[in-house]
Design a protein around this motif. Structure first.
Motif, PDB file in Angstrom:
ATOM      1  N   GLY A  45       7.995  43.774  51.787  1.00 57.56           N
ATOM      2  CA  GLY A  45       8.777  42.521  52.537  1.00 57.56           C
ATOM      3  C   GLY A  45       9.981  42.097  52.042  1.00 57.56           C
ATOM      4  O   GLY A  45      10.885  41.874  52.739  1.00 57.56           O
ATOM      5  N   TYR A  46      10.211  42.180  50.444  1.00 55.36           N
ATOM      6  CA  TYR A  46      11.318  41.739  50.063  1.00 55.36           C
ATOM      7  C   TYR A  46      12.401  42.856  50.284  1.00 55.36           C
ATOM      8  O   TYR A  46      13.525  42.434  50.526  1.00 55.36           O
ATOM      9  N   LEU A  47      12.125  44.248  50.407  1.00 54.93           N
ATOM     10  CA  LEU A  47      12.820  45.326  50.519  1.00 54.93           C
ATOM     11  C   LEU A  47      13.552  45.225  51.908  1.00 54.93           C
ATOM     12  O   LEU A  47      14.663  45.427  52.231  1.00 54.93           O
ATOM     13  N   VAL A  51      17.365  45.301  53.001  1.00 56.54           N
ATOM     14  CA  VAL A  51      17.862  46.125  53.898  1.00 56.54           C
ATOM     15  C   VAL A  51      18.471  45.483  55.250  1.00 56.54           C
ATOM     16  O   VAL A  51      19.649  45.935  55.665  1.00 56.54           O
ATOM     17  N   SER A  52      17.821  44.636  55.668  1.00 54.44           N
ATOM     18  CA  SER A  52      17.993  44.140  56.999  1.00 54.44           C
ATOM     19  C   SER A  52      19.674  43.218  56.902  1.00 54.44           C
ATOM     20  O   SER A  52      20.285  43.067  57.610  1.00 54.44           O
ATOM     21  N   GLN A  53      19.733  42.591  55.474  1.00 50.00           N
ATOM     22  CA  GLN A  53      20.930  41.879  55.244  1.00 50.00           C
ATOM     23  C   GLN A  53      22.044  42.419  54.624  1.00 50.00           C
ATOM     24  O   GLN A  53      23.266  42.395  55.110  1.00 50.00           O
ATOM     25  N   TYR A  54      21.832  43.671  53.857  1.00 44.63           N
ATOM     26  CA  TYR A  54      22.890  44.259  53.088  1.00 44.63           C
ATOM     27  C   TYR A  54      22.776  45.774  53.582  1.00 44.63           C
ATOM     28  O   TYR A  54      23.795  46.523  53.356  1.00 44.63           O
ATOM     29  N   GLY A  55      22.039  46.224  54.219  1.00 50.18           N
ATOM     30  CA  GLY A  55      22.145  47.554  54.891  1.00 50.18           C
ATOM     31  C   GLY A  55      21.469  48.727  53.935  1.00 50.18           C
ATOM     32  O   GLY A  55      20.840  48.389  52.911  1.00 50.18           O
ATOM     33  N   GLU A  56      21.651  49.960  54.150  1.00 46.64           N
ATOM     34  CA  GLU A  56      21.092  50.950  53.406  1.00 46.64           C
ATOM     35  C   GLU A  56      21.370  50.828  51.840  1.00 46.64           C
ATOM     36  O   GLU A  56      20.740  51.435  51.074  1.00 46.64           O
ATOM     37  N   ASP A  57      22.561  50.492  51.696  1.00 46.84           N
ATOM     38  CA  ASP A  57      23.447  50.385  50.273  1.00 46.84           C
ATOM     39  C   ASP A  57      22.432  49.664  49.472  1.00 46.84           C
ATOM     40  O   ASP A  57      22.534  49.768  48.059  1.00 46.84           O
ATOM     41  N   PHE A  58      21.581  48.684  49.970  1.00 47.27           N
ATOM     42  CA  PHE A  58      21.019  47.963  49.025  1.00 47.27           C
ATOM     43  C   PHE A  58      19.801  48.777  48.300  1.00 47.27           C
ATOM     44  O   PHE A  58      19.543  48.053  47.162  1.00 47.27           O
ATOM     45  N   LEU A  59      19.304  49.583  48.936  1.00 46.11           N
ATOM     46  CA  LEU A  59      18.403  50.378  48.285  1.00 46.11           C
ATOM     47  C   LEU A  59      18.911  51.088  47.030  1.00 46.11           C
ATOM     48  O   LEU A  59      17.952  51.244  46.104  1.00 46.11           O
ATOM     49  N   SER A  60      20.111  51.408  47.085  1.00 46.32           N
ATOM     50  CA  SER A  60      20.456  52.136  45.935  1.00 46.32           C
ATOM     51  C   SER A  60      20.982  51.468  44.621  1.00 46.32           C
ATOM     52  O   SER A  60      21.036  51.873  43.788  1.00 46.32           O
ATOM     53  N   ILE A  62      18.754  49.007  43.411  1.00 48.38           N
ATOM     54  CA  ILE A  62      17.394  48.340  42.775  1.00 48.38           C
ATOM     55  C   ILE A  62      16.924  49.652  42.171  1.00 48.38           C
ATOM     56  O   ILE A  62      17.100  50.619  42.551  1.00 48.38           O
ATOM     57  N   ASP A  63      15.956  49.094  41.277  1.00 49.77           N
ATOM     58  CA  ASP A  63      15.007  50.234  40.307  1.00 49.77           C
ATOM     59  C   ASP A  63      13.749  50.349  40.986  1.00 49.77           C
ATOM     60  O   ASP A  63      13.153  49.135  41.084  1.00 49.77           O
ATOM     61  N   PRO A  64      13.574  51.304  41.730  1.00 49.22           N
ATOM     62  CA  PRO A  64      12.196  51.236  42.329  1.00 49.22           C
ATOM     63  C   PRO A  64      10.971  51.207  41.426  1.00 49.22           C
ATOM     64  O   PRO A  64       9.656  51.181  41.599  1.00 49.22           O
ATOM     65  N   GLY A  65      11.035  51.644  40.078  1.00 50.32           N
ATOM     66  CA  GLY A  65      10.034  51.603  38.939  1.00 50.32           C
ATOM     67  C   GLY A  65       9.189  52.789  39.330  1.00 50.32           C
ATOM     68  O   GLY A  65       9.729  53.854  39.643  1.00 50.32           O
ATOM     69  N   SER A  66       7.896  52.324  39.386  1.00 52.96           N
ATOM     70  CA  SER A  66       6.959  53.930  39.751  1.00 52.96           C
ATOM     71  C   SER A  66       6.805  53.993  41.084  1.00 52.96           C
ATOM     72  O   SER A  66       5.979  54.811  41.693  1.00 52.96           O
ATOM     73  N   SER A  67       7.611  53.024  41.837  1.00 51.13           N
ATOM     74  CA  SER A  67       7.188  53.275  43.529  1.00 51.13           C
ATOM     75  C   SER A  67       8.420  54.250  44.131  1.00 51.13           C
ATOM     76  O   SER A  67       9.270  54.429  43.441  1.00 51.13           O
ATOM     77  N   ARG A  68       7.980  54.743  45.305  1.00 54.11           N
ATOM     78  CA  ARG A  68       8.647  55.625  45.875  1.00 54.11           C
ATOM     79  C   ARG A  68       9.177  54.630  47.207  1.00 54.11           C
ATOM     80  O   ARG A  68       8.190  54.361  48.089  1.00 54.11           O
ATOM     81  N   ILE A  69      10.566  54.838  47.486  1.00 53.88           N
ATOM     82  CA  ILE A  69      10.932  53.985  48.570  1.00 53.88           C
ATOM     83  C   ILE A  69      11.835  54.951  49.451  1.00 53.88           C
ATOM     84  O   ILE A  69      12.516  55.868  49.085  1.00 53.88           O
ATOM     85  N   THR A  70      11.241  54.717  50.636  1.00 52.71           N
ATOM     86  CA  THR A  70      11.850  55.848  51.562  1.00 52.71           C
ATOM     87  C   THR A  70      12.142  54.957  53.047  1.00 52.71           C
ATOM     88  O   THR A  70      11.567  54.311  53.473  1.00 52.71           O
ATOM     89  N   LEU A  71      13.495  55.379  53.482  1.00 54.10           N
ATOM     90  CA  LEU A  71      13.869  54.887  54.819  1.00 54.10           C
ATOM     91  C   LEU A  71      14.000  55.954  55.856  1.00 54.10           C
ATOM     92  O   LEU A  71      14.713  56.817  55.735  1.00 54.10           O
ATOM     93  N   ILE A  72      13.465  55.853  56.968  1.00 57.25           N
ATOM     94  CA  ILE A  72      13.163  56.821  57.875  1.00 57.25           C
ATOM     95  C   ILE A  72      13.844  56.327  59.403  1.00 57.25           C
ATOM     96  O   ILE A  72      13.300  55.192  59.628  1.00 57.25           O
ATOM     97  N   SER A  82      13.930  57.385  47.262  1.00 61.87           N
ATOM     98  CA  SER A  82      14.357  57.009  45.916  1.00 61.87           C
ATOM     99  C   SER A  82      14.068  58.220  44.879  1.00 61.87           C
ATOM    100  O   SER A  82      14.612  58.174  43.554  1.00 61.87           O
ATOM    101  N   SER A  83      13.285  58.961  45.399  1.00 61.18           N
ATOM    102  CA  SER A  83      12.684  60.064  44.386  1.00 61.18           C
ATOM    103  C   SER A  83      13.183  61.562  44.710  1.00 61.18           C
ATOM    104  O   SER A  83      13.617  62.343  43.528  1.00 61.18           O
ATOM    105  N   LEU A  84      13.492  61.749  45.960  1.00 62.09           N
ATOM    106  CA  LEU A  84      14.107  63.200  46.334  1.00 62.09           C
ATOM    107  C   LEU A  84      15.432  63.022  47.218  1.00 62.09           C
ATOM    108  O   LEU A  84      15.625  61.924  47.549  1.00 62.09           O
ATOM    109  N   ASP A  85      16.115  64.020  47.417  1.00 64.62           N
ATOM    110  CA  ASP A  85      17.296  64.176  47.968  1.00 64.62           C
ATOM    111  C   ASP A  85      16.650  64.153  49.593  1.00 64.62           C
ATOM    112  O   ASP A  85      16.030  65.000  49.903  1.00 64.62           O
ATOM    113  N   ALA A  86      17.219  63.330  50.258  1.00 62.20           N
ATOM    114  CA  ALA A  86      16.738  63.124  51.533  1.00 62.20           C
ATOM    115  C   ALA A  86      17.160  64.096  52.486  1.00 62.20           C
ATOM    116  O   ALA A  86      16.362  64.481  53.503  1.00 62.20           O
TER     117      ALA A  86
END
Length: 561
Positions: A45-47, A51-60, A62-72, A82-86
């Protein structure tokens, strides 16, 4: 009991510890998984707002930690990961969580890796732009966590086992100590074990019964031992193998046992006759036989013992019949000797009577032959009289009563009776000593002393002497008859008191006599509990000493002439 309690407590403790750990893992895993899913939803929900406010650049940023974040993208193209080359990722339109998000606005799924023993949780959310934002987090499965924690689990189990062993040891000993301290002879209910009251009451009751049975058994054993120990017969009880279970003292004496008989295998004794009888009895045969045992003759009875038709052992009884056998031998010898002694004078009387009957005797010779008949008849009378006396002494049926008898006076009377026979033999008979009064049977004592003095005169030599002495001694009243006659060889000392035994048969025939004189002396002495001592040697004379027990002596008896 302590070992069983220790093992039971230890087993229960370790089992409880292991099951508890398994249950704990089983309970915590779903909880942690639920917590992880909630955190992923919140983080998504936070993410999405960023993303809605700042766009895709917002994801880069932040530190995802142990999580994996994917925009599809809506068509499944991966725009960001966040883990692999899209650009290297395949289309995600077929992912379950993506399809759910495109359809309903949100989606979730779980995928399990059996190789890595891992579980991945996926949460997806449809953005206002039409893209799908997905977050994923990987955690170990229950088996994975167990394998990861195997070392600490083993350490915990080892520590728990040691601790459980210590606690089990102390608890088991604490539980069993009051039980072990119970006095079974006088059981009391422990304070911490009231539940044992019925058991201990039964123990008390059984103890009383056992004591009563043991007392009864002990009394029976004492009675049995008293009976068997006072038996002259040897008594042995053997088991089915021939091993001694019980015996009495007489059995050991008859068998000359140098070691205890109890537990000995009697089928291999050195006495073959005994072995044979025992083997026959153990085969179920009753055996009765005579066996020689160390110079004695014993009657052996061997009887098998059965219990419910099963042979369980045998009972051996040994009866010493040596004296009976000797008496039987003496009886046969006595009968033969009596027949011989009676036959000789009867034959002589019969022959003389036959000659006189035929009239072949000169009338002048009749007195001579009549004298022969008289002499032989007197010999018969004396023989029968001596036999009757011996019979009375044997059967202890003397027709007289005991009375005070002065042995010195008796000796003087005997000297008077034998004065003429002694003079004919040219033998001097002397009496000396002091008055000694004993309790005795006068006719028996008179016959005994008469036979001793008569023998001392007959078996003497011309000019010989016979001394009769009466005196008190420390051993008791003593009567001694001593002569300086022909004497008796040492080898004949034991036999001169036998019936019809003669040392010098030719000399005895010449001087007459029945051969029963010293036998009457022996039985007369035994009748008065007197002891006989004999000292003699060929050519040195004979000394026969009669020693009466002190109890027969009468003190203060006045001498009457």
């Amino acid at each position: 009991m302590t070992k069983r309690l220790f093992s039971a407590i230890l087993t229960v403790t370790l089992s409880t510890l292991l099951v508890g750990m398994i249950i704990l893992i089983a309970i915590l895993m779903p909880y942690f998984e639920q917590q992880l899913a909630t955190e992923l939803t919140t983080e998504l929900g936070y993410l999405s707002r960023g993303v809605s406010q700042y766009g895709e650049d917002f994801l880069s940023t932040i530190d995802p930690g142990s999580s994996r974040i994917t925009l599809i993208d809506a068509d499944g193209t991966v725009l960001y990961d966040s883990s692999l080359d899209a650009s290297t990722l395949e289309n995600h339109a077929d992912r379950e969580e993506v399809k759910q998000a495109l359809a309903t606005g949100s989606g979730e799924s779980v995928r399990y890796s059996t190789t890595l023993q891992e579980k991945t949780l996926y949460r997806a959310l449809l953005l206002p732009s039409g893209d799908v934002l997905r977050i994923a987090c990987t955690h170990y499965s229950s088996m994975g966590i167990f394998l990861l924690l195997i070392q600490p689990i083993l350490l915990i189990l080892t520590f728990g086992a040691v601790l459980s062993a210590v606690i089990s040891y102390k608890v088991s000993h604490r539980l069993t100590r009051p039980l072990n301290e119970i006095d079974l002879e006088h059981p009391q209910v422990p304070e911490d074990y009231e539940e044992l009251t019925p058991l201990l009451r039964r123990l008390n009751h059984q103890n009383r019964q056992i004591k009563a049975q043991l007392m009864e058994l002990g009394e029976q054993q004492e009675r049995f031992a008293s009976i068997t120990e006072n038996m002259k017969e040897g008594f042995l009880v053997l088991d089915r193998t021939g091993t001694v279970l019980s015996h009495n003292t007489s059995a050991g004496q008859l068998l000359h046992a140098e070691a205890p008989l109890m537990g000995r295998d009697m089928t291999h004794s050195p006495i073959e006759e005994l072995n044979s009888a025992i083997r026959d009895a153990l085969e179920g045969q009753h055996t009765e036989t005579l066996i020689p045992l160390f110079g004695r003759m014993c009657q052996l009875f061997a009887n098998p013992v059965y219990q419910q038709d099963q042979l369980t052992g045998t009972v051996i009884v040994l009866l010493d019949v040596t004296e009976k056998q000797e008496r039987e031998t003496l009886r046969r010898e006595f009968s033969a000797n009596v027949s011989h002694e009676l036959k000789t004078p009867l034959t002589s009387i019969s022959g003389i009577a036959e000659i006189m009957k035929s009239g072949l005797i000169d009338p002048n010779d009749v007195p001579h032959f009549a004298g022969k008949i008289y002499d032989e008849s007197q010999r018969l009378i004396h023989l029968v009289g001596d036999i009757i006396k011996l019979s009375q002494l044997d059967e202890n049926s003397i027709p007289y009563t005991a009375a005070p008898v002065d042995l010195l006076e008796l000796a003087q009377n005997t000297r008077i009776q034998l004065e003429n026979p002694a003079a004919k033999q040219q033998v001097t008979l002397q009496v000396e000593g002091e008055p000694v009064v004993i309790e005795g049977v006068l006719p028996v004592l008179d016959e005994m002393l008469f036979n001793l003095c008569d023998n001392a005169i007959k078996y003497n030599k011309p000019g010989g002497h016979v001394w009769v002495s009466v005196k008190h001694t420390p051993d008791g009243p003593t009567l001694t008859v001593k002569d300086d006659g022909i004497g008796i060889p040492t080898e004949d000392h034991e036999r001169v008191f036998e019936r019809f035994y003669r040392v010098d048969k030719s000399h005895s025939k010449a001087i007459g006599g029945t051969g029963l004189g010293l036998s009457i002396v022996k039985h007369s002495a035994a009748y008065h509990n007197a002891r006989i001592e004999l000292e003699s040697a060929p050519g040195k004379g004979t000394c026969i000493r009669l020693i009466f027990p002190p109890g027969r002596e009468i003190h203060g008896q006045e001498q009457t002439d």
